[in-house]
Design a protein around this motif. Structure first.
Motif, PDB file in Angstrom:
ATOM      1  N   ASP A   1       0.840  -1.210   0.000  1.00  0.00           N
ATOM      2  CA  ASP A   1       0.000   0.000   0.000  1.00  0.00           C
ATOM      3  C   ASP A   1       0.869   1.252   0.000  1.00  0.00           C
ATOM      4  O   ASP A   1       0.573   2.234  -0.668  1.00  0.00           O
TER       5      ASP A   1
ATOM      6  N   LYS B   1      -8.250  -0.030  -2.992  1.00  0.00           N
ATOM      7  CA  LYS B   1      -8.249   0.369  -1.581  1.00  0.00           C
ATOM      8  C   LYS B   1      -9.673   0.613  -1.093  1.00  0.00           C
ATOM      9  O   LYS B   1      -9.999   0.323   0.063  1.00  0.00           O
TER      10      LYS B   1
ATOM     11  N   ASP C   1     -11.040  -2.795  -0.566  1.00  0.00           N
ATOM     12  CA  ASP C   1     -10.373  -3.365   0.607  1.00  0.00           C
ATOM     13  C   ASP C   1     -11.044  -2.847   1.893  1.00  0.00           C
ATOM     14  O   ASP C   1     -11.422  -3.618   2.788  1.00  0.00           O
TER      15      ASP C   1
END
Ligand SMILES: Cc1cc2nc3c(=O)[nH]c(=O)nc-3n(C[C@H](O)[C@H](O)[C@H](O)COP(=O)(O)OP(=O)(O)OC[C@H]3O[C@@H](n4cnc5c(N)ncnc54)[C@H](O)[C@@H]3O)c2cc1C
Ligand SMILES: NC(=O)c1ccc[n+]([C@@H]2O[C@H](COP(=O)([O-])OP(=O)(O)OC[C@H]3O[C@@H](n4cnc5c(N)ncnc54)[C@H](OP(=O)(O)O)[C@@H]3O)[C@@H](O)[C@H]2O)c1
Length: 500
Positions: free
Chosen positions: A73, A467, A470
């Motif tokens: 990330d 993201k 996620d």
């Protein structure tokens, strides 16, 4: 003043190896450095979600393994990095219908460097055990419980009492644990609801783990074996003590791993034999020779024929001439993996991409200038994530050394440790072919037109999209008291692209 030449790297595959290479390059060439300004890293993965086997391989009850994604990330936060998910870069179209297909050659005009980080995605099969309704490769099971986009059908667990795994590796133990652990315990982890439902219907009582060599040659690790011994809901059938005797002449040669393995087997499982409904056993020196369906009157569905084996002087398994058979309901082959024969520069003799220290070598023996391989694509399906990381860092260093030769690493304004010097293979090989764009004024943000179009059409996931997914998966999981609740592509696509 000389103009810094760009490094614009396209990485095929978005598994850990790709992210570790990207992370190292972005860290070693910071934006504050003239060379860093001209660095771009684009990762392409044929799956819509990143991280390869970390998402679609690692067993759900090992959540700590996935902590490496924090580093990924961080790398993805760098504006010089981009991720394009759902893009298969290959001259063979992906079997997944929603994937965007792009030929490898389409990347060449847009990049100065290419890295093959496409892993080892094909399970090794056993010649005597072709896939059928009574025999399945372990990867199908792994893909089922990780909700891989190929969506393999569920195993008929409600019809099985006895399952046989072939292979003494960690993947065999992952699958055995999934079958022998109470679904109520697994429910806290990243296990899709349809998988938990199926596991709750399971009638499996025994898992047999069969290997062609002995306890000292087993490739699973002590930590994973200990977990098997400590399973709360199953016991291990004790092993013949003769098999566990330390051969005196080899005592001094035993590795720590081998000593631990023997000690664990001798100690046996936490649960005493007969004390739990479920059990498991491990067979050594047995090699499959065939599998035939049982006559319908039999209680088991299949007969597995086994050749008894011993070791030759080079520790290879060879038949003794004795045989036996095992009645079982399902055979799962877990024999390791090889890279895809459709991968560019695949070497069938190696089972992975031909390379030397990460530099790709053509079938004619030429070094392919500025074309590299890392991770399992380069080394074969061996080792854990720590090894994949070390390999990736070394390949990133090689890329830099090749780009800035003669500087011995000193001229790179390095922030993060020494660059490993290249070893035996020369990069200035006279036969090397220049495939990629060497124009110093190359458009740093350009990409193949078909990728650009697919991005506009909402067919490609970028890291920001991932993201958001996620976070949403974790949020949904928290509501249910579990690690995360996964989305499939259709749901993810709606979530990313159709939100108001
Ligand atoms: C079932 C299983 C469980 C494991 N569990 C653990 C564990 O618990 N702990 C541990 O330390 N290690 C574990 N490992 C090992 C670990 O997963 C590997 O070391 C690591 O994933 C290798 O990384 P990689 O990037 O080389 O390959 P991969 O993780 O396989 O990534 C390769 C990526 O390339 C993509 N790709 C392939 N072809 C193309 C193409 N043509 N175009 C675009 N993209 C493509 C794939 O979709 C994939 O995302 C496990 C391995 C397996 C098989
Ligand atoms: N928890 C973890 O850390 C974890 C979890 C999963 C995977 N991994 C890693 O991922 C890698 C791959 O794991 P894996 O379990 O798939 O593979 P593996 O460790 O290579 O084990 C494969 C097993 O299959 C056997 N085998 C291969 N070909 C055979 C044949 N023709 N006939 C009979 N047996 C055969 C091997 O026996 P021989 O030794 O005799 O060839 C070995 O026992 C490993 O490095 C593993 O450590 C790690």
């Amino acid at each position: 003043m000389t103009v810094a030449r760009p490094i614009k790297l396209a990485i095929l595959g978005g598994g850990p190896s790709a992210f570790y290479v990207a992370s190292r390059l972005l860290q070693l060439l910071p934006t504050s450095h003239a060379r860093g300004e001209k660095l771009r890293v684009h990762i392409y993965d044929r799956l819509w979600a990143p991280h390869g086997l970390v998402r679609y391989g690692v067993a759900p009850d090992h959540p700590e393994v996935k902590n490496c994604t924090h580093k990924f990330d961080k790398a993805a936060e760098d504006p010089r990095f981009r991720f394009f998910g759902n893009v298969n870069v290959s001259n063979t179209p992906s079997a997944i219908p929603h994937t965007v297909n792009v030929n490898l050659e389409a990347l060449y005009p847009h990049y100065t460097h290419i890295l093959m980080a496409s892993g080892c995605t094909i399970p090794k099969l056993h010649p005597a055990l072709p896939p059928s309704d009574i025999c399945s490769p372990a990867l199908s099971l792994v893909h089922w419980y990780t909700q891989h986009p190929t969506l393999p059908p569920p195993p008929p667990l409600e019809k099985l009492t006895h399952v046989t795994l072939i292979g003494h590796g960690n993947v065999s133990l992952d699958i055995a644990r999934m079958f022998l652990t109470e679904p109520s315990h697994l429910a806290q982890y990243d296990v899709p609801p349809h998988v938990l439902d199926k596991l709750a219907q399971s009638s499996i009582q025994h898992v047999s783990i069969v290997g062609r060599r002995g306890p000292l040659e087993a490739s699973f690790t002590a930590k994973e074996l200990r977990e098997m011994m400590n399973l709360p809901t199953a016991y291990m059938v004790p092993i013949d003590t003769d098999l566990l005797a330390k051969p005196e002449e080899r005592l001094r040669e035993l590795t720590r791993q081998q000593t631990r393995t023997l000690d664990l087997f001798k100690k046996g499982s936490k649960n005493a034999p007969g004390s739990t409904r479920k059990s498991w056993s491990i067979d050594f020196f047995r090699s499959p020779t065939g599998l035939s369906p049982s006559p319908s009157s039999s209680s088991s569905r299949a007969h597995l024929s086994l050749a008894h084996t011993t070791l030759d002087t080079q520790s290879r398994s060879i038949p003794t001439g004795q045989t036996s058979s095992l009645s079982t309901d399902l055979v799962i082959t877990s024999l390791g993996y090889h890279a895809s024969p459709t991968d560019a520069w695949y070497d069938p003799a190696l089972g992975h991409i031909r390379n030397a220290q990460g530099r790709i070598i053509s079938s004619a023996g030429e070094v392919m200038r500025n074309v590299y391989a890392s991770g399992w694509a380069a080394s074969g399906a061996r080792g854990v994530l720590a090894g994949t990381m070390m390999n990736a860092y070394a390949v990133a260093d090689t890329i830099l050394m090749d780009r800035f030769p003669g500087e011995g690493g000193r001229g790179l304004a390095l922030a993060a440790g020494p660059v490993v010097p290249p070893t035996s293979v020369g990069v200035s090989n006279a036969g090397a072919r220049e495939l990629l764009n060497a124009d110093p004024d190359l458009d740093l943000d350009g990409m193949p037109g078909e990728v650009e179009d697919a991005v506009k059409m909402g067919r490609v996931t970028q890291y920001g999209d991932w993201k958001r997914i996620d976070e949403e998966e974790v949020r949904r999981g928290q509501k249910l008291g579990k690690e995360r609740e996964r989305m499939g592509w259709e749901e993810a696509q709606k979530f990313i692209f159709e939100r108001t």
